[in-house]
Write a protein that holds these residues in place. Structure first.
Motif, PDB file in Angstrom:
ATOM      1  N   SER A  27      38.981  18.262  20.135  1.00 57.27           N
ATOM      2  CA  SER A  27      38.540  17.625  21.372  1.00 57.27           C
ATOM      3  C   SER A  27      37.408  18.418  21.978  1.00 57.27           C
ATOM      4  O   SER A  27      37.067  19.495  21.536  1.00 57.27           O
TER       5      SER A  27
ATOM      6  N   ASP B  81      43.104  21.091  21.100  1.00 58.57           N
ATOM      7  CA  ASP B  81      43.921  20.069  21.763  1.00 58.57           C
ATOM      8  C   ASP B  81      45.212  19.924  20.967  1.00 58.57           C
ATOM      9  O   ASP B  81      45.291  19.129  20.032  1.00 58.57           O
TER      10      ASP B  81
ATOM     11  N   ASP C  86      48.176  18.675  21.665  1.00 56.58           N
ATOM     12  CA  ASP C  86      48.834  17.374  21.715  1.00 56.58           C
ATOM     13  C   ASP C  86      48.098  16.354  20.847  1.00 56.58           C
ATOM     14  O   ASP C  86      48.723  15.556  20.136  1.00 56.58           O
ATOM     15  N   GLY C  87      46.772  16.390  20.915  1.00 55.61           N
ATOM     16  CA  GLY C  87      45.992  15.472  20.088  1.00 55.61           C
ATOM     17  C   GLY C  87      46.200  15.743  18.604  1.00 55.61           C
ATOM     18  O   GLY C  87      46.280  14.815  17.790  1.00 55.61           O
TER      19      GLY C  87
ATOM     20  N   ARG D  26      49.524  14.298  17.502  1.00 55.92           N
ATOM     21  CA  ARG D  26      49.477  12.843  17.349  1.00 55.92           C
ATOM     22  C   ARG D  26      48.816  12.456  16.021  1.00 55.92           C
ATOM     23  O   ARG D  26      49.264  11.536  15.334  1.00 55.92           O
ATOM     24  N   LYS D  27      47.751  13.172  15.671  1.00 51.56           N
ATOM     25  CA  LYS D  27      47.072  12.862  14.414  1.00 51.56           C
ATOM     26  C   LYS D  27      47.926  13.208  13.210  1.00 51.56           C
ATOM     27  O   LYS D  27      47.965  12.461  12.221  1.00 51.56           O
TER      28      LYS D  27
ATOM     29  N   ASN E 112      41.860   8.668  11.553  1.00 45.48           N
ATOM     30  CA  ASN E 112      42.298   9.985  12.001  1.00 45.48           C
ATOM     31  C   ASN E 112      41.597  11.048  11.174  1.00 45.48           C
ATOM     32  O   ASN E 112      41.549  10.953   9.946  1.00 45.48           O
TER      33      ASN E 112
END
Length: 333
Positions: free
Chosen positions: A55, A71, A73-74, A77-78, A311
């Motif tokens: 990010s 990031d 959290d990002g 998710r990926k 992604n």
């Protein structure tokens, strides 16, 4: 381009004792495992001075003695999305020099696929070394705007390729250069290739180096082929006497890898005489919309620009200019 030992440069955290035995395989198992895991042991595989460029947030956290996640959290998710899609949707895009290969070798700078080359002509080796002395500080300087730097890198590569032709490089000299070279793959690379091959996950190796030398490094250092690996790099043309006469296509340097079509790629296994061919049709590569991207240069982020990915996890190996470049690497997207 060419690299030579520099005993005065601060050594980042890349020595083998700090690494897990197979960091690359650990990362792939994390991505492909369907077991639920806490967030985010995403980079607990201890990749050396690793940055996951996720990010543009200016806040980033360091984890596990040298890994940085911009990031968390990002990233989690990926990882979850890639796991859910499975191996059929995944591909790996990797730089070669100082990414798949060690930046440090036996206490000194490892050589690149350009830097290991000895033409068998001292005059021309010296001329290429002089080009290195002039352009390499430009390459690693974080203060030069990328458009300006890209023009200078193309100038450097073109001059170097011209010297290789003019100096009468032979394929015999390439073989001998690799035999004598200070170059080795990073710990875990072979396990990574085997892990990916077993699951028919394609690997595209994008390099600003020399494809013919990279293939010779594979041949001499790994002693086997991988049917899922293709190389996009500067490729030489030799005459019947085995002497270099030209280069194919447009010059690939450290900042323009994204400009080159995937059909420039050549499978490594072709050069090992593998009669079976690739198990993966590379016309389908663009349909693999999950990407693990490995590089050591900000410009390597462009290697996936020709793909419409869903992604992408970008892993950057920050090998030098650690203090000055950390923020740029962490914020790169």
């Amino acid at each position: 381009m060419s690299q030579r030992p520099n005993h005065f440069e601060m050594r980042p955290m890349t020595s083998p004792p700090l690494l897990s035995p197979s960091p690359y395989s650990s990362l792939l198992r994390l991505l492909l495992s369907r077991r639920r895991r806490p967030t985010p042991p995403a980079l607990r595989c201890r990749l050396p001075f690793l940055t996951a460029a996720m990010s543009s947030s200016s806040s980033y956290s360091t984890r596990n003695h040298g890994s940085v996640v911009a990031d968390a959290d990002g990233l989690a998710r990926k990882v979850a999305a890639i796991r859910a899609a499975g191996p059929a949707k995944l591909q790996v895009i990797a730089d070669f020099d100082a990414t798949l290969t060690r930046y440090w070798y036996d206490g000194s700078r490892g050589q690149s696929s350009h830097g290991l080359l000895r033409q068998g002509n001292e005059e021309y080796d010296a001329k290429r070394e002089a080009l290195f002395e002039h352009y390499h500080p430009i390459e690693i300087c974080p203060d030069i705007p990328l458009p300006e730097k890209a023009k200078l890198m193309e100038e450097w590569w073109e001059k170097t390729h011209g010297l290789l032709i003019e100096g009468g490089l032979t394929y015999t000299a390439i073989r001998k250069s690799v035999v004598d070279a200070s170059i080795a793959f990073r710990d875990g690379v072979v396990e990574l290739f085997e892990f990916l091959e077993e699951r028919d996950i394609p690997v595209l190796v994008f390099s600003a180096g020399l494809a013919d030398i990279i293939e010779e490094v594979f041949r001499q250092k790994l002693h086997r082929s991988f049917k899922n690996i293709k190389i996009v790099s500067n490729r030489m043309v030799f005459n019947e006497e085995g002497r270099l006469v030209a280069f194919k296509g447009k010059t690939i340097h450290v900042l323009n890898k994204n400009e080159h079509a995937l059909d420039m790629a050549a499978p490594v296994h072709d050069n090992f005489g593998d009669p079976n061919g690739s198990t993966d049709d590379y016309s389908l590569v663009k349909k693999r919309t999950n990407v693990l991207l490995l590089g050591d240069h900000i410009g390597d982020l462009g290697m996936s620009d020709g793909l419409k990915y869903e992604n992408r996890i970008a892993v950057g190996f920050l090998n030098n200019n650690i203090e000055k470049s950390m923020k740029d690497y962490s914020e790169a997207v």
